[in-house]
Motif scaffolding. Sequence first.
Motif, PDB file in Angstrom:
ATOM      1  N   ALA A 279      47.028  65.328 -10.029  1.00  0.00           N
ATOM      2  CA  ALA A 279      46.179  64.218 -10.475  1.00  0.00           C
ATOM      3  C   ALA A 279      45.553  64.487 -11.839  1.00  0.00           C
ATOM      4  O   ALA A 279      45.111  63.564 -12.517  1.00  0.00           O
ATOM      5  N   ASP A 280      45.502  65.772 -12.255  1.00  0.00           N
ATOM      6  CA  ASP A 280      44.904  66.121 -13.542  1.00  0.00           C
ATOM      7  C   ASP A 280      45.907  66.056 -14.691  1.00  0.00           C
ATOM      8  O   ASP A 280      45.558  66.374 -15.837  1.00  0.00           O
ATOM      9  N   LEU A 281      47.135  65.651 -14.418  1.00  0.00           N
ATOM     10  CA  LEU A 281      48.188  65.757 -15.425  1.00  0.00           C
ATOM     11  C   LEU A 281      47.905  64.939 -16.678  1.00  0.00           C
ATOM     12  O   LEU A 281      48.028  65.445 -17.805  1.00  0.00           O
ATOM     13  N   SER A 282      47.538  63.667 -16.527  1.00  0.00           N
ATOM     14  CA  SER A 282      47.270  62.844 -17.718  1.00  0.00           C
ATOM     15  C   SER A 282      46.140  63.452 -18.538  1.00  0.00           C
ATOM     16  O   SER A 282      46.205  63.506 -19.776  1.00  0.00           O
ATOM     17  N   TYR A 283      45.105  63.922 -17.848  1.00  0.00           N
ATOM     18  CA  TYR A 283      43.970  64.556 -18.526  1.00  0.00           C
ATOM     19  C   TYR A 283      44.431  65.823 -19.251  1.00  0.00           C
ATOM     20  O   TYR A 283      44.084  66.042 -20.425  1.00  0.00           O
ATOM     21  N   MET A 284      45.214  66.659 -18.582  1.00  0.00           N
ATOM     22  CA  MET A 284      45.680  67.913 -19.186  1.00  0.00           C
ATOM     23  C   MET A 284      46.571  67.660 -20.401  1.00  0.00           C
ATOM     24  O   MET A 284      46.498  68.389 -21.397  1.00  0.00           O
ATOM     25  N   LEU A 285      47.403  66.648 -20.329  1.00  0.00           N
ATOM     26  CA  LEU A 285      48.260  66.319 -21.464  1.00  0.00           C
ATOM     27  C   LEU A 285      47.424  65.890 -22.674  1.00  0.00           C
ATOM     28  O   LEU A 285      47.747  66.246 -23.821  1.00  0.00           O
ATOM     29  N   SER A 286      46.364  65.147 -22.410  1.00  0.00           N
ATOM     30  CA  SER A 286      45.500  64.720 -23.517  1.00  0.00           C
ATOM     31  C   SER A 286      44.751  65.918 -24.117  1.00  0.00           C
ATOM     32  O   SER A 286      44.576  66.001 -25.338  1.00  0.00           O
ATOM     33  N   ILE A 287      44.333  66.862 -23.246  1.00  0.00           N
ATOM     34  CA  ILE A 287      43.665  68.079 -23.734  1.00  0.00           C
ATOM     35  C   ILE A 287      44.619  68.901 -24.592  1.00  0.00           C
ATOM     36  O   ILE A 287      44.242  69.405 -25.664  1.00  0.00           O
TER      37      ILE A 287
END
Length: 431
Positions: A279-287
């Motif tokens: 679930a954190d993938l979109s957030y991690m990609l943006s980071i």
Amino acid sequence: MKKLKAIFLTLLSVSILTACQSNKTSGEAQANSDEKSGKKIELTYWYAWGDKIGENNQNLAKMFNESQDKIHVTAEFQGTYDDLQAKTQAAFAAKNAPEVTMNEISSIGVFAKSGMTENLTPFVEKDDIQLDDFNPGLMGNSYVDGKLYGLPYLRSTPILYLNTTMLKEAGLDPSGPKNWKEFEEYARKLTVKGKRVGISMPADIWFFEAFVAQSGGKMISEDGKKAEFNSEAGVKALSFWKKLAKEGIIKVPGGDEAGVISKQDFANGRAAMVFSSTADLSYMLSIAQEQKFDLNTAFMPANDSYGVPTGGANLVMTAGLDKEKQEAAWEFIKWMTAKEQTIYASKYTGYLPSRISAGNSDEMQNLYKEKPQFKVAVDQLQYGHARPMEEAYPEVVNIVKDELARTILQADLEPKKALDDAAEKANSLLK
């Protein structure tokens, strides 16, 4: 006098009967009145987590409201899963619970058995919902005593996030470690004393469940009455963690914010790897884009085999609603878990597409080609396991987490002893 008394009693009986009939039909009359006046049925929907996940929930509620003109849903953020669960229980006791809520999968059984959520089986049968379109790996936490109490919504597994810029600099394969031996080698080579560790990893129950499964073990016995996390598989997992922590090649943050700290360590370059939800993938990609490093995802490493618990939440209907609210709540749940919304939520957040038809859609297949990081959790799901749903499991979780942290912090505490102590406490609760 007797005649007057008889007349009074007759009038009283008529009055009571009229009042009863009035109460019986008042709901129907109000519903008919609302329908004629165009007034919408109001529903409240509670969800957990903010950022991209919160945005997804707000966006979908808005889209549902715009898709029809009979129901209006107000989506409300309630914090973490623990916060959401506690608030829902309190609201149900106070008779002002939301009509629809996210239910973290390990709490599905607790809510269903305590009468707080509605059996969805009749609704599914009435509308002929094709349950075989939901990924079988996600259905284990949907049933209680053979009845369906929730539909998979935002579902996940833990995966391994990798800073591949660091991996390449260390001469490591950017596809990541495949097993525990390679994982240890990666952690050691990626650690730079005083600068970064190989991985920042809280002593989280979700990750422990995964490591136990990777050695062929279970947390709880099949009948739900006995702890099994202190078996050889559990001892192997905790001994492995303790060894890596003692060497200083993994960081094990403590406290309620341990998971947040680990993700911050990864984002800031103080850790080269981190376990976290898909679930954190979109957030991690943006980071990764902001911090200018390359990001990859991989299966959690295997020991005897691969193995991961599933996670996330199902959508449930709270119990005790009148017929009108039930039908409206069901329409919302049905819409939220349909193929189109499943695709939207998966693309927006990184959560697994819970429907097979969604995962096989051209839209998701194109996303997997463009961003293969999204496909890792889907492929790993073949090794997924349902989480225990015993009523005492939330308390068992706290006991185990305390012993995990204590074992890693205390050099002289043996993993077997710590897990046996935890199992003794757990068994008294499970029985």
